[in-house]
Design an enzyme around this catalytic site. Structure first.
Site: not given
Length: 614
Positions: A74, A136, A286
């Protein structure tokens, strides 16, 4: 002319002017899924998943069959999207000795302030910028609420409901995997403040959609850029009651149907406001699916590997769709290898801008591909990383793989899944420098167009002229690999002796010299003059960084794939020479950075009205 006719002429003139202005700066929307596989969509060949809005996007726009993520986890993959640069350039890799491949809620690092974000560059082009959903890329630097790395401080004018960390396994509210959510990893933000801890999933997707559509409505009078990143399809699995048990594809399919509804709502809002023909929308993931999670982990569509596996296609090759009615031909399919990092370069290009020239960008504009001006990829090479280790290179039809990660065994499901439900959140191989990673000496060569499962290595052997001994082919005329390394306490003279000993034509290798792997340094070797040099394609037996000694020898044939490996060896050398890496950010953490609201890290503040500007 009658008043009515005059009025109509005026309206047409004004509308034409507005359309001309609008067409100069198209809106840009990035729709990003989480842990979503190349084979998860009906339009990508899934046999039981229902056709939905995302599939309609593909039918109405361009579907990419070779769209690659910038990394297989991620944080680094999202950093690649947000900056258009490989994570190793931006410092979004672990510090030395750390296995932390993603940022944690308590991390002290984040996307460096010296990096231009997608928001920064679109704002520079006159766009209003908005972000909703998962981020993130860092939260706090020194305290629990300084918010130094949050998107409100990184080029975004509007930040709606946001998951600054992730929808984690520990956020499970269903009781399937956890007794109760862990608030230390489960929280929502708006701007730079916590609004909910732990996460209530019952209306999460609807809230994200409401925020995204509010941003679109409030930005309709000027160009806008929206980064919308869903909480799906990361575990823990969740749906509202509307989508519970709604798919023939089980719990995963029901989650996908809710995410698909969110995408449909945003596209519907663009149509409602007559913005669709002036908006370029990308949909992608992603990285690949979490294959260890049984029926809750997604589908790589026949590709091997998944999330965390950068040496395998399933970790990096993901769905990629571009939608721009009237500009992108409906039903078009591109087989050109492209990258998620290309979205930033494309957005800046279609906005009429140029990327900054003070740094290297790994993404390239796809404008000519999208408009049909070309069918060719803007990339000659795509570099596949696991943390700071270069695992493989995509080149044309081929992949050259220097390192290979161990995949789950064939009996994995029997041991780790019960009725399709995973026993825990698990990765067979996580550490890019750990025991589960094997160095390939020589590098493996595969045709990943004809062999998408990466099961059949191509022949890279060559025959030495002296005694017929078979050595691995470097791809350079008169060259074969000899994998030797400097022993502890050894000298360069000993290294040269080892190198000479690998030559099958000892007479020709009588005066070996140590050279650096540069075209100028190896020019003599190409003419048959023996020497040794550091080859960046190969892992050193004594260090974790690439670079081993290779012996140049005389031989009869260059092998069937000589030019491919030759081109890649030179490309990797040039890539390393230009790879200016920032200080690694992943690993360091502090308990003082733990996001926490209230006295016990539990809160649920009223969500501000979506009609209020934030």
């Amino acid at each position: 002319m009658s008043p009515t006719a005059a009025h109509l002429v005026a309206v047409v003139t004004v509308c034409s002017a507005l359309l001309a202005c609008a067409s100069a700066k198209p809106n840009i929307v990035v729709l990003l899924s989480d842990d979503f596989g190349w084979g998860d969509l009906a339009s990508y060949g899934h046999g039981s998943q229902e056709w939905g809005n995302i599939d309609d996007m593909a039918a109405q726009g361009m579907r990419f069959t070779k769209w690659y993520s910038g990394e297989s986890l991620c944080t680094p993959s999202r950093a690649a999207i947000m900056t258009g640069r490989l994570p190793v350039r931006t410092g979004m890799v672990p510090v030395e000795g750390s296995e932390a491949r993603v940022l944690a809620p308590t991390s002290t690092g984040g996307l460096p302030e010296s990096e231009y974000s997608f928001g920064d560059l679109m704002r520079k082009e006159g766009y209003r910028t908005g972000l909703v959903g998962k981020y993130h890329l860092g939260i706090n630097k020194a305290t629990k609420d300084d918010g130094a790395y949050l998107p409100i401080n990184r080029g975004f004018d509007y930040v709606g409901t946001m998951l600054p960390f992730s929808n984690h396994w520990a956020c499970d509210e269903s009781g399937r995997h956890e007794k109760e959510p862990n608030p230390s990893v489960c929280f929502l933000y708006r701007n730079n403040s916590i609004i909910q801890q732990p996460i209530d999933h019952s209306n999460l997707t609807a809230t994200l959609v409401a925020d995204a559509n509010h941003f679109i409505e409030s930005s309709a009078n000027k160009p806008f850029f929206l980064y919308f990143s869903t909480a799906h399809m990361h575990v823990a699995m969740f749906t509202s009651t509307t989508f519970a048990n709604s798919s023939a594809n089980g719990i995963w399919g029901s989650n996908l149907r809710e995410m698909d509804w969110a995408v449909g709502q945003i596209l519907a809002k663009l149509r409602e406001l007559h913005l669709d023909s002036n908006t370029l929308v990308f949909f992608t993931s992603d990285h690949g699916p979490h294959i260890e999670l049984c029926l809750e982990g997604g589908n790589a569509g026949g590709l091997r590997g998944g999330k965390a596996y950068s040496s395998w296609e399933g970790g990096l090759r993901v769905p990629g769709i571009a939608w721009w009615p009237g500009t992108i031909a409906a039903g078009s399919v591109s087989h050109a290898p492209v990258s998620s990092m290309d979205m930033l370069a494309t957005a800046v290009d279609v906005a009429g801008g140029t990327l900054p020239t003070d740094r290297l960008y790994d993404g390239s504009s796809l404008k000519n591909l999208l408009t049909g001006a070309t069918t060719s990829s803007p990339h000659q090479f795509l570099f596949h990383y696991c943390a700071s280790r270069l695992m493989a290179v995509r080149y044309g039809h081929f992949k050259i793989r220097m390192f290979t990660e161990a995949l789950p065994a064939d009996d994995y499901a029997d041991k780790h899944c019960t009725h399709g439900s995973p026993h825990g959140e698990f990765f067979q191989t996580w550490n890019c420098f750990g025991n589960g990673v094997v160095a390939n000496n020589p590098p493996e060569l595969l045709n990943v167009d004809s062999d998408v499962q990466e099961r059949f290595l191509l022949d890279t052997r060559s025959t030495c002229s002296a005694n017929g001994t078979i050595l691995p082919d470097t791809g350079m005329p008169g060259v074969a690999y000899a994998h030797v390394g400097l022993p502890a306490g050894g000298t360069q003279e000993q290294l040269i002796e080892q190198c000479r000993a690998q030559c099958c034509n000892q007479a020709a290798c009588g005066s070996v010299t140590l050279e650096l792997a540069a075209p100028a340094a190896t020019a003599g070797c190409h003419k048959g003059q023996p020497c040794c040099y550091f080859n960046p394609l190969m892992p050193s037996p004594t260090t974790s960084r690439p670079g081993v000694i290779v012996a140049f020898v005389k031989r009869r044939t260059g092998g069937p794939h000589a030019e491919i490996l030759d081109d890649v060896a030179e490309a990797v050398h040039n890539h390393f020479a230009s790879r200016i890496a920032k200080q690694p950010q992943l690993g360091p953490s502090s308990k003082t950075n733990q996001p926490c609201c209230g006295t016990d890290c539990h809160c649920n503040y009223p969500n501000p009205s979506h009609h209020d500007e934030l």
